[in-house]
Design a protein around this motif. Structure first.
Motif, PDB file in Angstrom:
ATOM      1  N   SER A  10       0.839  -1.197   0.000  1.00  0.00           N
ATOM      2  CA  SER A  10       0.000   0.000   0.000  1.00  0.00           C
ATOM      3  C   SER A  10       0.875   1.250   0.000  1.00  0.00           C
ATOM      4  O   SER A  10       1.898   1.311   0.683  1.00  0.00           O
ATOM      5  CB  SER A  10      -0.894   0.019   1.236  1.00  0.00           C
ATOM      6  OG  SER A  10      -1.555   1.262   1.355  1.00  0.00           O
ATOM      7  N   ASN A  11       0.464   2.254  -0.746  1.00  0.00           N
ATOM      8  CA  ASN A  11       1.195   3.518  -0.785  1.00  0.00           C
ATOM      9  C   ASN A  11       0.679   4.519   0.241  1.00  0.00           C
ATOM     10  O   ASN A  11       1.140   5.655   0.278  1.00  0.00           O
ATOM     11  CB  ASN A  11       1.102   4.128  -2.186  1.00  0.00           C
ATOM     12  CG  ASN A  11       1.904   3.338  -3.188  1.00  0.00           C
ATOM     13  OD1 ASN A  11       2.960   2.831  -2.869  1.00  0.00           O
ATOM     14  ND2 ASN A  11       1.387   3.235  -4.400  1.00  0.00           N
ATOM     15  N   PHE A  12      -0.264   4.125   1.070  1.00  0.00           N
ATOM     16  CA  PHE A  12      -0.892   5.040   2.012  1.00  0.00           C
ATOM     17  C   PHE A  12      -0.295   4.953   3.412  1.00  0.00           C
ATOM     18  O   PHE A  12      -0.943   5.316   4.393  1.00  0.00           O
ATOM     19  CB  PHE A  12      -2.401   4.776   2.076  1.00  0.00           C
ATOM     20  CG  PHE A  12      -3.080   4.976   0.755  1.00  0.00           C
ATOM     21  CD1 PHE A  12      -3.158   6.226   0.180  1.00  0.00           C
ATOM     22  CD2 PHE A  12      -3.628   3.901   0.078  1.00  0.00           C
ATOM     23  CE1 PHE A  12      -3.771   6.412  -1.038  1.00  0.00           C
ATOM     24  CE2 PHE A  12      -4.244   4.073  -1.151  1.00  0.00           C
ATOM     25  CZ  PHE A  12      -4.325   5.335  -1.709  1.00  0.00           C
ATOM     26  N   THR A  13       0.939   4.473   3.532  1.00  0.00           N
ATOM     27  CA  THR A  13       1.573   4.388   4.838  1.00  0.00           C
ATOM     28  C   THR A  13       1.871   5.782   5.370  1.00  0.00           C
ATOM     29  O   THR A  13       1.992   6.740   4.618  1.00  0.00           O
ATOM     30  CB  THR A  13       2.888   3.578   4.765  1.00  0.00           C
ATOM     31  OG1 THR A  13       3.731   4.175   3.799  1.00  0.00           O
ATOM     32  CG2 THR A  13       2.630   2.141   4.404  1.00  0.00           C
ATOM     33  N   TYR A  14       1.967   5.875   6.688  1.00  0.00           N
ATOM     34  CA  TYR A  14       2.277   7.152   7.313  1.00  0.00           C
ATOM     35  C   TYR A  14       3.269   6.939   8.449  1.00  0.00           C
ATOM     36  O   TYR A  14       3.422   5.835   8.963  1.00  0.00           O
ATOM     37  CB  TYR A  14       1.015   7.869   7.809  1.00  0.00           C
ATOM     38  CG  TYR A  14       0.227   7.113   8.847  1.00  0.00           C
ATOM     39  CD1 TYR A  14       0.478   7.296  10.206  1.00  0.00           C
ATOM     40  CD2 TYR A  14      -0.782   6.228   8.478  1.00  0.00           C
ATOM     41  CE1 TYR A  14      -0.247   6.610  11.164  1.00  0.00           C
ATOM     42  CE2 TYR A  14      -1.516   5.546   9.423  1.00  0.00           C
ATOM     43  CZ  TYR A  14      -1.242   5.741  10.766  1.00  0.00           C
ATOM     44  OH  TYR A  14      -1.947   5.046  11.705  1.00  0.00           O
ATOM     45  N   ASN A  15       3.960   8.002   8.810  1.00  0.00           N
ATOM     46  CA  ASN A  15       4.979   7.976   9.840  1.00  0.00           C
ATOM     47  C   ASN A  15       4.330   8.220  11.187  1.00  0.00           C
ATOM     48  O   ASN A  15       3.592   9.187  11.371  1.00  0.00           O
ATOM     49  CB  ASN A  15       6.027   9.046   9.525  1.00  0.00           C
ATOM     50  CG  ASN A  15       7.271   8.885  10.350  1.00  0.00           C
ATOM     51  OD1 ASN A  15       7.287   8.184  11.340  1.00  0.00           O
ATOM     52  ND2 ASN A  15       8.322   9.558   9.937  1.00  0.00           N
ATOM     53  N   ASN A  16       4.633   7.354  12.168  1.00  0.00           N
ATOM     54  CA  ASN A  16       4.105   7.506  13.519  1.00  0.00           C
ATOM     55  C   ASN A  16       5.284   7.442  14.478  1.00  0.00           C
ATOM     56  O   ASN A  16       5.566   6.400  15.064  1.00  0.00           O
ATOM     57  CB  ASN A  16       3.083   6.415  13.822  1.00  0.00           C
ATOM     58  CG  ASN A  16       2.372   6.638  15.140  1.00  0.00           C
ATOM     59  OD1 ASN A  16       2.528   7.674  15.765  1.00  0.00           O
ATOM     60  ND2 ASN A  16       1.595   5.652  15.561  1.00  0.00           N
ATOM     61  N   GLY A  17       6.006   8.530  14.592  1.00  0.00           N
ATOM     62  CA  GLY A  17       7.196   8.561  15.447  1.00  0.00           C
ATOM     63  C   GLY A  17       8.363   7.896  14.737  1.00  0.00           C
ATOM     64  O   GLY A  17       8.802   8.340  13.693  1.00  0.00           O
ATOM     65  N   SER A  18       8.844   6.795  15.304  1.00  0.00           N
ATOM     66  CA  SER A  18       9.998   6.115  14.718  1.00  0.00           C
ATOM     67  C   SER A  18       9.602   4.925  13.852  1.00  0.00           C
ATOM     68  O   SER A  18      10.468   4.211  13.351  1.00  0.00           O
ATOM     69  CB  SER A  18      10.936   5.636  15.829  1.00  0.00           C
ATOM     70  OG  SER A  18      10.267   4.683  16.635  1.00  0.00           O
ATOM     71  N   ILE A  19       8.289   4.698  13.676  1.00  0.00           N
ATOM     72  CA  ILE A  19       7.832   3.579  12.851  1.00  0.00           C
ATOM     73  C   ILE A  19       6.863   4.076  11.780  1.00  0.00           C
ATOM     74  O   ILE A  19       6.348   5.185  11.856  1.00  0.00           O
ATOM     75  CB  ILE A  19       7.141   2.482  13.693  1.00  0.00           C
ATOM     76  CG1 ILE A  19       5.907   3.038  14.397  1.00  0.00           C
ATOM     77  CG2 ILE A  19       8.098   1.851  14.678  1.00  0.00           C
ATOM     78  CD1 ILE A  19       5.044   1.982  15.041  1.00  0.00           C
ATOM     79  N   PHE A  20       6.652   3.229  10.787  1.00  0.00           N
ATOM     80  CA  PHE A  20       5.652   3.500   9.751  1.00  0.00           C
ATOM     81  C   PHE A  20       4.458   2.589   9.993  1.00  0.00           C
ATOM     82  O   PHE A  20       4.608   1.455  10.451  1.00  0.00           O
ATOM     83  CB  PHE A  20       6.235   3.235   8.358  1.00  0.00           C
ATOM     84  CG  PHE A  20       7.370   4.144   8.005  1.00  0.00           C
ATOM     85  CD1 PHE A  20       7.139   5.463   7.646  1.00  0.00           C
ATOM     86  CD2 PHE A  20       8.678   3.694   8.032  1.00  0.00           C
ATOM     87  CE1 PHE A  20       8.183   6.313   7.313  1.00  0.00           C
ATOM     88  CE2 PHE A  20       9.722   4.531   7.703  1.00  0.00           C
ATOM     89  CZ  PHE A  20       9.479   5.843   7.352  1.00  0.00           C
ATOM     90  N   VAL A  21       3.269   3.075   9.662  1.00  0.00           N
ATOM     91  CA  VAL A  21       2.033   2.318   9.867  1.00  0.00           C
ATOM     92  C   VAL A  21       1.253   2.277   8.565  1.00  0.00           C
ATOM     93  O   VAL A  21       1.139   3.286   7.873  1.00  0.00           O
ATOM     94  CB  VAL A  21       1.166   2.952  10.974  1.00  0.00           C
ATOM     95  CG1 VAL A  21      -0.115   2.158  11.186  1.00  0.00           C
ATOM     96  CG2 VAL A  21       1.946   3.072  12.274  1.00  0.00           C
ATOM     97  N   CYS A  22       0.724   1.102   8.241  1.00  0.00           N
ATOM     98  CA  CYS A  22      -0.123   0.950   7.063  1.00  0.00           C
ATOM     99  C   CYS A  22      -1.581   0.968   7.510  1.00  0.00           C
ATOM    100  O   CYS A  22      -1.994   0.123   8.304  1.00  0.00           O
ATOM    101  CB  CYS A  22       0.191  -0.367   6.354  1.00  0.00           C
ATOM    102  SG  CYS A  22      -0.908  -0.693   4.961  1.00  0.00           S
TER     103      CYS A  22
END
Length: 110
Positions: A10-22
């Protein structure tokens, strides 16, 4: 740049601090996990160059061959390699030895 999700692409991942979330599959991953997933299945030579089917490589050290009286000498050029799965990830034919499997860590791209 935010990498795509290594689990569902998925190209809709986002940054949540030090990790990425899908948001689609709820997979959480680090930047190192994304880099490892991007390099998975690729084969690299001893210098870190990516190898492809049909490339030519040069052996970088003498390699003993079971059942042969002499080793494959350093500097031997091997043409038209084929990448395969397994420990010996290069299938090729070497003049004087025949069909053989090589490890990519013992060759460099020609």
């Amino acid at each position: 740049m935010i990498p795509p999700c290594p689990k569902c692409n998925s190209n809709f991942t986002y940054n949540n601090g030090s990790i990425f979330v899908c948001p689609e599959c709820f997979h959480e991953f680090s930047e190192e996990d994304a880099e490892a997933a991007a390099n998975e299945g690729k084969v690299f030579d001893s210098n870190g160059n990516e190898l492809q089917n049909g490339d030519s490589v040069i052996v970088i050290k003498d390699l003993p061959v079971k059942g042969a009286p002499k080793p494959v000498k350093a500097g031997t050029k091997v043409k038209n390699i084929r990448l395969v799965e397994g420990d010996h990830d290069i299938a090729c034919k070497i003049d004087g030895f025949g069909a053989m499997g090589l490890k990519s860590e013992f060759v460099r791209k020609a």
